[in-house]
Design a protein around this motif. Sequence first.
Motif, PDB file in Angstrom:
ATOM      1  N   ARG A  22       0.769  -1.261  -0.125  1.00 49.56           N
ATOM      2  CA  ARG A  22      -0.068   0.082   0.095  1.00 49.56           C
ATOM      3  C   ARG A  22       0.899   1.364   0.086  1.00 49.56           C
ATOM      4  NH1 ARG A  22      -2.411   1.003   5.484  1.00 49.56           N
ATOM      5  NH2 ARG A  22      -0.252   1.583   5.960  1.00 49.56           N
ATOM      6  N   ASP A  23       1.775   1.266   0.890  1.00 58.76           N
ATOM      7  CA  ASP A  23       2.561   2.438   1.091  1.00 58.76           C
ATOM      8  C   ASP A  23       3.442   2.519   0.135  1.00 58.76           C
ATOM      9  OD1 ASP A  23       1.231   2.950   3.612  1.00 58.76           O
ATOM     10  OD2 ASP A  23       3.140   2.348   4.767  1.00 58.76           O
ATOM     11  N   GLY A  24       4.166   1.471  -0.406  1.00 53.29           N
ATOM     12  CA  GLY A  24       5.197   1.900  -1.701  1.00 53.29           C
ATOM     13  C   GLY A  24       4.266   2.267  -2.842  1.00 53.29           C
ATOM     14  N   PHE A  25       3.072   2.021  -3.180  1.00 55.88           N
ATOM     15  CA  PHE A  25       2.148   2.487  -4.171  1.00 55.88           C
ATOM     16  C   PHE A  25       1.816   3.947  -4.011  1.00 55.88           C
ATOM     17  CE2 PHE A  25      -1.845   3.299  -6.561  1.00 55.88           C
ATOM     18  CZ  PHE A  25      -1.295   2.520  -7.872  1.00 55.88           C
ATOM     19  N   VAL A  26       1.292   4.208  -2.597  1.00 61.42           N
ATOM     20  CA  VAL A  26       0.815   5.485  -2.582  1.00 61.42           C
ATOM     21  C   VAL A  26       1.759   6.728  -2.599  1.00 61.42           C
ATOM     22  CG1 VAL A  26      -0.261   6.888  -0.618  1.00 61.42           C
ATOM     23  CG2 VAL A  26      -1.241   4.727  -1.311  1.00 61.42           C
ATOM     24  N   ASN A  27       2.972   6.446  -1.841  1.00 56.60           N
ATOM     25  CA  ASN A  27       4.110   7.217  -1.998  1.00 56.60           C
ATOM     26  C   ASN A  27       4.584   7.473  -3.141  1.00 56.60           C
ATOM     27  OD1 ASN A  27       3.804   7.174   0.884  1.00 56.60           O
ATOM     28  ND2 ASN A  27       5.368   5.890   1.543  1.00 56.60           N
ATOM     29  N   GLU A  28       4.780   6.736  -3.994  1.00 56.85           N
ATOM     30  CA  GLU A  28       5.345   6.755  -5.400  1.00 56.85           C
ATOM     31  C   GLU A  28       4.415   7.622  -6.215  1.00 56.85           C
ATOM     32  OE1 GLU A  28       8.311   5.725  -8.508  1.00 56.85           O
ATOM     33  OE2 GLU A  28       8.158   5.990  -6.470  1.00 56.85           O
ATOM     34  N   ILE A  29       3.257   7.454  -5.949  1.00 52.35           N
ATOM     35  CA  ILE A  29       2.172   8.492  -6.610  1.00 52.35           C
ATOM     36  C   ILE A  29       2.377   9.758  -6.125  1.00 52.35           C
ATOM     37  CG2 ILE A  29      -0.331   8.852  -6.871  1.00 52.35           C
ATOM     38  CD1 ILE A  29       0.727   6.582  -9.002  1.00 52.35           C
ATOM     39  N   LYS A  30       2.078  10.056  -4.830  1.00 52.23           N
ATOM     40  CA  LYS A  30       2.295  11.383  -4.094  1.00 52.23           C
ATOM     41  C   LYS A  30       3.592  12.002  -4.553  1.00 52.23           C
ATOM     42  CE  LYS A  30      -0.894  10.440  -0.303  1.00 52.23           C
ATOM     43  NZ  LYS A  30      -1.129  10.502   1.038  1.00 52.23           N
ATOM     44  N   GLU A  31       4.594  11.251  -4.618  1.00 60.44           N
ATOM     45  CA  GLU A  31       5.889  12.022  -4.755  1.00 60.44           C
ATOM     46  C   GLU A  31       6.312  12.268  -6.168  1.00 60.44           C
ATOM     47  OE1 GLU A  31       8.863   9.489  -3.131  1.00 60.44           O
ATOM     48  OE2 GLU A  31       8.008   9.453  -1.004  1.00 60.44           O
ATOM     49  N   LYS A  32       5.747  11.679  -7.228  1.00 65.93           N
ATOM     50  CA  LYS A  32       5.952  11.774  -8.537  1.00 65.93           C
ATOM     51  C   LYS A  32       4.905  12.321  -9.527  1.00 65.93           C
ATOM     52  CE  LYS A  32       8.626   8.576 -10.498  1.00 65.93           C
ATOM     53  NZ  LYS A  32       9.282   7.386 -10.917  1.00 65.93           N
ATOM     54  N   TYR A  33       3.663  12.087  -9.174  1.00 65.05           N
ATOM     55  CA  TYR A  33       2.627  12.372 -10.041  1.00 65.05           C
ATOM     56  C   TYR A  33       1.474  13.256  -9.490  1.00 65.05           C
ATOM     57  CZ  TYR A  33       4.840   8.433 -11.967  1.00 65.05           C
ATOM     58  OH  TYR A  33       5.831   7.294 -12.651  1.00 65.05           O
ATOM     59  N   PRO A  34       1.618  14.633  -9.430  1.00 60.85           N
ATOM     60  CA  PRO A  34       0.860  15.546  -8.695  1.00 60.85           C
ATOM     61  C   PRO A  34      -0.447  15.588  -9.266  1.00 60.85           C
ATOM     62  CG  PRO A  34       2.561  16.650 -10.178  1.00 60.85           C
ATOM     63  CD  PRO A  34       2.809  15.006  -9.996  1.00 60.85           C
ATOM     64  N   ASP A  35      -0.659  15.003 -10.438  1.00 62.23           N
ATOM     65  CA  ASP A  35      -2.048  15.303 -11.144  1.00 62.23           C
ATOM     66  C   ASP A  35      -2.879  14.020 -10.951  1.00 62.23           C
ATOM     67  OD1 ASP A  35      -1.572  17.855 -12.195  1.00 62.23           O
ATOM     68  OD2 ASP A  35      -0.595  16.982 -13.818  1.00 62.23           O
ATOM     69  N   ILE A  36      -2.455  12.901 -10.280  1.00 67.01           N
ATOM     70  CA  ILE A  36      -2.924  11.706  -9.843  1.00 67.01           C
ATOM     71  C   ILE A  36      -3.676  11.643  -8.490  1.00 67.01           C
ATOM     72  CG2 ILE A  36      -2.798   9.161  -9.653  1.00 67.01           C
ATOM     73  CD1 ILE A  36      -0.766   9.279 -11.819  1.00 67.01           C
ATOM     74  N   LYS A  37      -4.713  11.440  -8.260  1.00 63.23           N
ATOM     75  CA  LYS A  37      -5.463  11.599  -6.872  1.00 63.23           C
ATOM     76  C   LYS A  37      -5.961  10.350  -6.415  1.00 63.23           C
ATOM     77  CE  LYS A  37      -8.792  13.816  -4.200  1.00 63.23           C
ATOM     78  NZ  LYS A  37      -9.706  14.858  -3.940  1.00 63.23           N
ATOM     79  N   ILE A  38      -5.416   9.627  -5.362  1.00 63.51           N
ATOM     80  CA  ILE A  38      -6.062   8.438  -4.796  1.00 63.51           C
ATOM     81  C   ILE A  38      -7.159   8.678  -3.973  1.00 63.51           C
ATOM     82  CG2 ILE A  38      -5.232   6.451  -3.096  1.00 63.51           C
ATOM     83  CD1 ILE A  38      -2.494   7.061  -4.087  1.00 63.51           C
ATOM     84  N   VAL A  39      -8.256   8.453  -4.420  1.00 64.75           N
ATOM     85  CA  VAL A  39      -9.512   8.535  -3.705  1.00 64.75           C
ATOM     86  C   VAL A  39     -10.288   7.869  -2.854  1.00 64.75           C
ATOM     87  CG1 VAL A  39     -10.071  10.152  -5.927  1.00 64.75           C
ATOM     88  CG2 VAL A  39     -10.654   7.766  -5.632  1.00 64.75           C
ATOM     89  N   ASP A  40      -9.496   6.553  -2.793  1.00 67.00           N
ATOM     90  CA  ASP A  40      -9.794   5.613  -1.849  1.00 67.00           C
ATOM     91  C   ASP A  40      -8.960   4.502  -1.793  1.00 67.00           C
ATOM     92  OD1 ASP A  40     -11.518   4.287  -0.067  1.00 67.00           O
ATOM     93  OD2 ASP A  40     -13.285   4.066  -1.452  1.00 67.00           O
TER      94      ASP A  40
END
Length: 342
Positions: A198-216
Amino acid sequence: MNKKMRKWSTTALLLAGVLTLSACGSNNGNDTSNAGNNGNAKANTATASTKDGEKPYIPIISKGFQHQFWQAVKQGAEQAAAEFKVDITFEGPETEEQVDKQLEMLQVALDKKPSAIGFAALDSKASAPLLQKAKDGNIPVIAFDSGVDSDIPLTTASTDNLKAAALAADKMAELIGQKGEIAVVAHDQTSLTGVQRRDGFVNEIKEKYPDIKIVDIQYGGDNLKATDLTKAILQSHPNLKGIFGTNEGAATGVVNGVTEAKMDGKVVIIGFDSGKTQMDAIRSGKMAGAITQNPVGIGYETVKAAVEAIKGDKLPKSIDTGFYWYDKTNIDDAKIKAVLYE
């Protein structure tokens, strides 16, 4: 167990084990990082023995049996047991939610005074008292798949789940055009595999892809529960562009949920692990791709490390057994087929 799995040759497994792949991918983007030894490299074939000359006994306590992943781990453990001439048992609870049942199995195993023990914790903290009992009894503990919040295990044979999940995030970003809403269905929030994927996926998205939002982010490793969770997520977020399922059960449930919601082709699905259902979904296009571990290698390395611990050998803090990205472009490549299981 699938006939194809039983027929895997040592040569094929060795080929998978010695590959070193880059997380950034090869030129076609299909290779991963930290692809480790699959466990069949016979670096040390000396066997352990007890004082009375009997074979050492090593119980292996897994997280369960409901997924083909664990059957593949069991196969690798049995290969090592035969090679190093030790006796093993391999068991786990009926589902990966039965923490108490797993702890009972660990207690029973310790009461038999084994030479060493292999343990994949469903709850990284709940097992601490029993692990202390093992230490007090001079029983070496080898963790596998999931580590624990303890320094008692001498080593952990596992996938680098943080890096593997980060690769899944990069693939998701690529496939949805680096923008939009996505969700995660994680298999649990108590084991280190669940937390790290979970954290590996979420952190990578947050750190590298500002236009992607994890909504749930929802939790359900059983495919039926994951199916219902997926349908609920889709209903709450009609603009969703992608979902990541963090193990075989979660990923299968995501596929089923998207299909039942009649959203095939509208939502990018990325999974983790293998199994026939996921492989079929990738071939059909319902799932974009997945991260596969090296389950046979995990089982093999767990028993091999236990044997070395019995002999008093020094072990590394962790044993990286590797991971691979696969999709319809490489699913039938020899190096990928060697680490897939049905």
